[in-house]
Write a protein that holds these residues in place. Structure first.
Motif, short mmCIF file in Angstrom:
data_model
loop_
_atom_site.label_atom_id
_atom_site.label_comp_id
_atom_site.label_asym_id
_atom_site.label_seq_id
_atom_site.Cartn_x
_atom_site.Cartn_y
_atom_site.Cartn_z
N HIS A 3 0.84 -1.19 0.00
CA HIS A 3 0.00 0.00 0.00
C HIS A 3 0.87 1.24 0.00
O HIS A 3 1.85 1.30 0.74
CB HIS A 3 -0.92 0.02 1.22
N GLU A 6 -0.36 8.51 -0.05
CA GLU A 6 0.18 9.82 -0.38
C GLU A 6 -0.55 10.91 0.39
O GLU A 6 -1.74 10.78 0.68
CB GLU A 6 0.03 10.08 -1.88
N CYS A 22 4.84 10.09 0.78
CA CYS A 22 4.30 8.80 0.35
C CYS A 22 4.88 7.73 1.25
O CYS A 22 6.09 7.48 1.23
CB CYS A 22 4.64 8.51 -1.11
N TYR A 96 1.65 11.18 -8.60
CA TYR A 96 1.56 9.77 -8.22
C TYR A 96 2.89 9.31 -7.65
O TYR A 96 3.95 9.50 -8.26
CB TYR A 96 1.23 8.91 -9.44
N THR A 98 5.42 6.23 -6.71
CA THR A 98 5.70 4.93 -7.28
C THR A 98 6.83 4.23 -6.55
O THR A 98 7.77 4.87 -6.07
CB THR A 98 6.06 5.05 -8.78
N TRP A 113 1.87 1.98 -8.42
CA TRP A 113 1.40 3.34 -8.20
C TRP A 113 0.57 3.52 -6.95
O TRP A 113 -0.20 2.62 -6.58
CB TRP A 113 0.57 3.80 -9.39
N GLY A 114 0.68 4.72 -6.36
CA GLY A 114 -0.26 5.14 -5.36
C GLY A 114 -1.51 5.67 -6.02
O GLY A 114 -1.64 5.66 -7.25
N GLN A 115 -2.44 6.18 -5.22
CA GLN A 115 -3.73 6.62 -5.75
C GLN A 115 -3.67 8.02 -6.34
O GLN A 115 -4.58 8.43 -7.07
CB GLN A 115 -4.80 6.56 -4.65
N GLY A 116 -2.63 8.76 -6.05
CA GLY A 116 -2.45 10.10 -6.58
C GLY A 116 -2.96 11.17 -5.64
O GLY A 116 -3.88 10.95 -4.86
N THR A 117 -2.33 12.32 -5.71
CA THR A 117 -2.75 13.47 -4.93
C THR A 117 -2.72 14.71 -5.83
O THR A 117 -1.78 14.90 -6.60
CB THR A 117 -1.87 13.65 -3.68
#
Length: 123
Positions: A3, A6, A22, A96, A98, A113-117
């Motif tokens: 997991h 971010e 992150c 994102y 990574t 990838w993370g979910q993005g911010t």
């Protein structure tokens, strides 16, 4: 399972600063490179490199952010940071996180990838 969480995005005026974080949990090894990519508004835009950092601290930056952004990581915390200074409207994008070159349940990910911010820079 891995997991990536971010935080730190938001709205800022041009010339301002933000710091993204992150935190990675799960089967993350300090040998993995970590970094940030971004995707600007518009369906034709591709996700582009912002900066990466290896476990030994070697960094790589996009030309557009050199001198303004600084990437760092805390291996003990499996956390990567992106300090963004002198922000410009052109920096507006979803950022994102990574982790690069990782196996998860037998599947290889060049970028996980993370979910993005969202980062929005107003002029």
């Amino acid at each position: 399972q891995v997991h990536l969480v971010e935080s730190g995005g938001g709205l800022v005026q041009a010339g301002g600063s933000l710091r993204l974080s992150c935190a990675a949990s799960g089967s993350i090894f300090s040998a993995n490179a970590m970094g940030w990519y971004r995707q600007a508004p518009g369906k034709q835009r591709e996700r582009e490199l912002v900066a990466t950092v290896t476990s030994s601290g070697r960094t790589n930056y996009a030309d557009s952010v050199k001198g303004r952004f600084t990437i760092s990581r805390d291996n003990a915390k499996n956390t990567v940071y992106l300090q963004m200074n002198s922000l410009e409207p052109e920096d507006t994008a979803v950022y994102y996180c990574t982790v690069q070159g990782i196996y998860i349940r037998g599947t290889y990910y060049e970028n996980y990838w993370g979910q993005g911010t969202q980062v929005t820079v107003s002029s």
